[in-house]
Scaffold this active site. Structure first.
Site: not given
Length: 250
Positions: A14, A16, A100, A102, A171, A177, A213
């Site tokens: 991904n 991003k 996701h 985010e 996730e 991150g 991560s």
């Protein structure tokens, strides 16, 4: 639960909101040159919308597939800024991330909307990679399984016929991150919980990826867990050798 030989490993990068045409060309060329490492597993990259044509051109025939990071629940119409599943299919996207963390946190996407986006992707022949996961506060409060169950509910309600064509990705938000990662045992516990929920719908064969991560130095230990079928890789997918190392570990 033992690992099933019918669940082929899958590693997805991904990107991003990263990339330039020049930088992408270098990265994709590096992935192409190492594609032989991925002959016995599935490898894909999910790139920003503007770079999907570039990925489709440069990865053609490499054995690595490409996809998008989001999709609209709508087929077409007056939805400025949205991108439909049919548009993604026009560029031979094979998969798309939906839900996701985010998107959930920054754009307020609900569990129902995530399921609706998954249905839209399926309608265009694209595999939705449905993301679920808990925040640090929820994890510390012992609410992980409650949160996952809530996020899964509208997805499981789609039924076994649709579930047969999705991928799930666990996730933990606190590991995205941050440099932190769930231990293999922590991740396995949640993956087993998700697998049990899927089994209740006759869909225990659905692949469940771990995201948070994932790096070359922890990938093998994560993949050794019986219910972890691959990875959704963030930062490490921006470096060809790191990403290929993770793919090889699968």
């Amino acid at each position: 639960m033992s690992s099933s030989p019918n669940r082929r490993r899958l590693v997805i990068g991904n990107w991003k909101m990263h990339g330039t045409q020049a930088g992408n060309a270098t990265l994709l060329d590096g992935l192409r040159s190492g594609a032989s490492m991925a002959d016995d597993r599935d490898v894909a990259v999910c790139v920003p919308f503007p770079y999907i044509p570039q990925a489709s051109t440069l990865l053609q025939g490499s054995g690595i597939t490409w996809g998008a990071q989001d999709v609209s629940m709508h087929a077409q119409g007056a939805y400025t800024g949205e991108v439909s599943a049919a548009m993604l299919a026009d560029f031979a996207c094979k998969l798309v991330l939906v839900g996701h963390s985010e998107r959930r946190s920054m754009h307020g996407e609900s569990d129902k909307l995530v399921a609706d986006k998954a249905v839209a992707a399926l309608g265009a022949g694209i595999t939705p990679v449905i993301c679920v996961g808990e925040t640090l506060e929820e994890q510390q409060a012992g609410q992980t399984k409650d949160i996952i169950a809530r996020q899964l509910a509208p997805v499981l309600a789609l039924g076994a016929q649709k579930l047969a064509h999705v991928v799930l990705a666990y996730e933990p938000v606190w590991a995205i991150g941050t440099g932190l990662s769930a231990t293999p045992e922590q991740a396995q516990e949640v993956h087993a919980f998700i697998r049990d929920r899927l089994a209740g719908q006759g869909s225990a064969h659905v692949r469940i990826l771990y995201g948070g991560s994932v790096k070359p130095d922890n990938a093998a230990s994560l993949f050794a867990m019986p219910d972890i079928d691959g990875a959704l890789v963030g930062g490490a997918s921006l470096k060809a050798q790191d990403f290929l190392h993770i793919a090889a570990a699968a």
